[in-house]
Scaffold this motif. Structure first.
Motif, PDB file in Angstrom:
ATOM      1  N   MET A 167      15.078  30.218 -31.587  1.00  0.00           N
ATOM      2  CA  MET A 167      13.637  30.333 -31.468  1.00  0.00           C
ATOM      3  C   MET A 167      13.042  30.395 -32.856  1.00  0.00           C
ATOM      4  O   MET A 167      13.524  31.115 -33.718  1.00  0.00           O
ATOM      5  N   LYS A 168      11.979  29.648 -33.003  1.00  0.00           N
ATOM      6  CA  LYS A 168      11.369  29.561 -34.314  1.00  0.00           C
ATOM      7  C   LYS A 168      10.002  30.213 -34.380  1.00  0.00           C
ATOM      8  O   LYS A 168       9.499  30.462 -35.458  1.00  0.00           O
ATOM      9  N   SER A 169       9.404  30.501 -33.208  1.00  0.00           N
ATOM     10  CA  SER A 169       8.064  31.069 -33.237  1.00  0.00           C
ATOM     11  C   SER A 169       7.791  31.881 -31.974  1.00  0.00           C
ATOM     12  O   SER A 169       8.497  31.761 -30.974  1.00  0.00           O
ATOM     13  N   LEU A 170       6.749  32.654 -32.044  1.00  0.00           N
ATOM     14  CA  LEU A 170       6.318  33.438 -30.890  1.00  0.00           C
ATOM     15  C   LEU A 170       5.858  32.516 -29.760  1.00  0.00           C
ATOM     16  O   LEU A 170       6.115  32.798 -28.586  1.00  0.00           O
ATOM     17  N   GLU A 171       5.237  31.403 -30.106  1.00  0.00           N
ATOM     18  CA  GLU A 171       4.799  30.441 -29.091  1.00  0.00           C
ATOM     19  C   GLU A 171       5.981  29.873 -28.318  1.00  0.00           C
ATOM     20  O   GLU A 171       5.926  29.681 -27.109  1.00  0.00           O
ATOM     21  N   GLU A 172       7.075  29.582 -29.033  1.00  0.00           N
ATOM     22  CA  GLU A 172       8.271  29.063 -28.369  1.00  0.00           C
ATOM     23  C   GLU A 172       8.847  30.104 -27.417  1.00  0.00           C
ATOM     24  O   GLU A 172       9.255  29.783 -26.302  1.00  0.00           O
ATOM     25  N   LEU A 173       8.868  31.364 -27.842  1.00  0.00           N
ATOM     26  CA  LEU A 173       9.351  32.443 -26.992  1.00  0.00           C
ATOM     27  C   LEU A 173       8.474  32.578 -25.744  1.00  0.00           C
ATOM     28  O   LEU A 173       8.976  32.717 -24.625  1.00  0.00           O
ATOM     29  N   LYS A 174       7.164  32.481 -25.895  1.00  0.00           N
ATOM     30  CA  LYS A 174       6.253  32.555 -24.756  1.00  0.00           C
ATOM     31  C   LYS A 174       6.468  31.384 -23.804  1.00  0.00           C
ATOM     32  O   LYS A 174       6.419  31.552 -22.589  1.00  0.00           O
ATOM     33  N   ALA A 175       6.716  30.204 -24.346  1.00  0.00           N
ATOM     34  CA  ALA A 175       6.966  29.032 -23.507  1.00  0.00           C
ATOM     35  C   ALA A 175       8.246  29.221 -22.694  1.00  0.00           C
ATOM     36  O   ALA A 175       8.294  28.878 -21.507  1.00  0.00           O
ATOM     37  N   ILE A 176       9.273  29.774 -23.299  1.00  0.00           N
ATOM     38  CA  ILE A 176      10.528  30.046 -22.589  1.00  0.00           C
ATOM     39  C   ILE A 176      10.280  31.069 -21.491  1.00  0.00           C
ATOM     40  O   ILE A 176      10.725  30.897 -20.359  1.00  0.00           O
ATOM     41  N   ARG A 177       9.542  32.126 -21.807  1.00  0.00           N
ATOM     42  CA  ARG A 177       9.222  33.150 -20.805  1.00  0.00           C
ATOM     43  C   ARG A 177       8.468  32.553 -19.627  1.00  0.00           C
ATOM     44  O   ARG A 177       8.803  32.807 -18.477  1.00  0.00           O
ATOM     45  N   ASP A 178       7.458  31.734 -19.908  1.00  0.00           N
ATOM     46  CA  ASP A 178       6.677  31.126 -18.837  1.00  0.00           C
ATOM     47  C   ASP A 178       7.536  30.221 -17.960  1.00  0.00           C
ATOM     48  O   ASP A 178       7.411  30.226 -16.737  1.00  0.00           O
ATOM     49  N   ARG A 179       8.422  29.436 -18.581  1.00  0.00           N
ATOM     50  CA  ARG A 179       9.295  28.540 -17.820  1.00  0.00           C
ATOM     51  C   ARG A 179      10.215  29.337 -16.903  1.00  0.00           C
ATOM     52  O   ARG A 179      10.373  29.023 -15.728  1.00  0.00           O
ATOM     53  N   VAL A 180      10.802  30.401 -17.417  1.00  0.00           N
ATOM     54  CA  VAL A 180      11.717  31.225 -16.620  1.00  0.00           C
ATOM     55  C   VAL A 180      10.955  31.941 -15.509  1.00  0.00           C
ATOM     56  O   VAL A 180      11.438  32.018 -14.379  1.00  0.00           O
ATOM     57  N   GLN A 181       9.768  32.435 -15.797  1.00  0.00           N
ATOM     58  CA  GLN A 181       8.979  33.094 -14.750  1.00  0.00           C
ATOM     59  C   GLN A 181       8.633  32.117 -13.641  1.00  0.00           C
ATOM     60  O   GLN A 181       8.657  32.483 -12.467  1.00  0.00           O
ATOM     61  N   ASN A 182       8.313  30.876 -13.970  1.00  0.00           N
ATOM     62  CA  ASN A 182       8.037  29.874 -12.943  1.00  0.00           C
ATOM     63  C   ASN A 182       9.269  29.612 -12.100  1.00  0.00           C
ATOM     64  O   ASN A 182       9.187  29.487 -10.886  1.00  0.00           O
ATOM     65  N   GLN A 183      10.439  29.519 -12.732  1.00  0.00           N
ATOM     66  CA  GLN A 183      11.674  29.297 -11.995  1.00  0.00           C
ATOM     67  C   GLN A 183      11.982  30.476 -11.092  1.00  0.00           C
ATOM     68  O   GLN A 183      12.404  30.306  -9.957  1.00  0.00           O
ATOM     69  N   MET A 184      11.771  31.679 -11.562  1.00  0.00           N
ATOM     70  CA  MET A 184      12.042  32.862 -10.752  1.00  0.00           C
ATOM     71  C   MET A 184      11.045  32.956  -9.606  1.00  0.00           C
ATOM     72  O   MET A 184      11.384  33.421  -8.534  1.00  0.00           O
TER      73      MET A 184
END
Length: 123
Positions: free
Chosen positions: A1-18
Motif C-alpha cells: 500500500m502506498k497511500s491512505l486512498e489505496e487503503l480506503k479503496a481496499i476496505r471498500d472493496r472488501v466491505q462490498n464483498q462481505m
C-alpha cells in the motif's frame, strides 16, 4: 500500500464483498464448498467469480457464501443454490467459466443448467 486512498479503496472493496455474504431468510443463497478437497479442486476462483458477478450486477437479494465439507469430494468444486420455496440445486465439477454460465442462466434468469447438476443416478 502506498497511500491512505489505496487503503480506503481496499476496505471498500472488501466491505462490498462481505455485503454479498450477509443473509436474510428471503434471499437466494449460493453456497460454495470450501473444505480442503474443494479448495484443492479450484473452489476459490469459483467463489470469487460468483461473488464478483453478484457485485457487478448490484444484486442485493442474493447471498454468496461458503461452507465446509459437503461430503461429495469426487464432484468438487460444488456450488449449491437455495431459493425460497424451491428445491436445492447442486452444481458439480465447477470452474469459473461454468460458474459464470450458472450465474447468467440460473441466478439471473431462473433457468437450471442441468448439464452441470448432480443427478441422483450419479450417487
Amino acid at each position: 500500500m502506498k497511500s491512505l486512498e489505496e487503503l480506503k479503496a481496499i476496505r471498500d472493496r472488501v466491505q462490498n464483498q462481505m455485503g454479498v455474504r450477509n443473509e436474510t431468510g428471503s434471499q437466494m443463497r449460493v453456497v460454495v464448498g470450501m473444505a480442503t478437497c474443494g479448495i484443492a479442486s479450484g473452489a476459490r476462483p469459483v467463489l470469487n467469480t460468483l461473488a464478483d458477478a453478484v457485485n457487478e450486477k448490484g444484486l442485493k437479494d442474493i447471498v454468496v457464501t461458503q461452507t465446509g465439507c459437503i461430503g461429495l469430494c469426487q464432484y468438487e468444486p460444488i456450488v449449491e443454490i437455495y431459493e425460497p420455496g424451491r428445491e436445492k440445486v447442486t452444481y458439480i465439477k465447477m470452474d469459473p467459466e461454468k460458474a459464470r454460465e450458472v450465474f447468467e442462466q440460473h441466478i439471473v434468469r431462473g433457468l437450471i443448467v442441468s448439464k452441470y447438476t448432480l443427478d441422483s443416478t450419479e450417487l
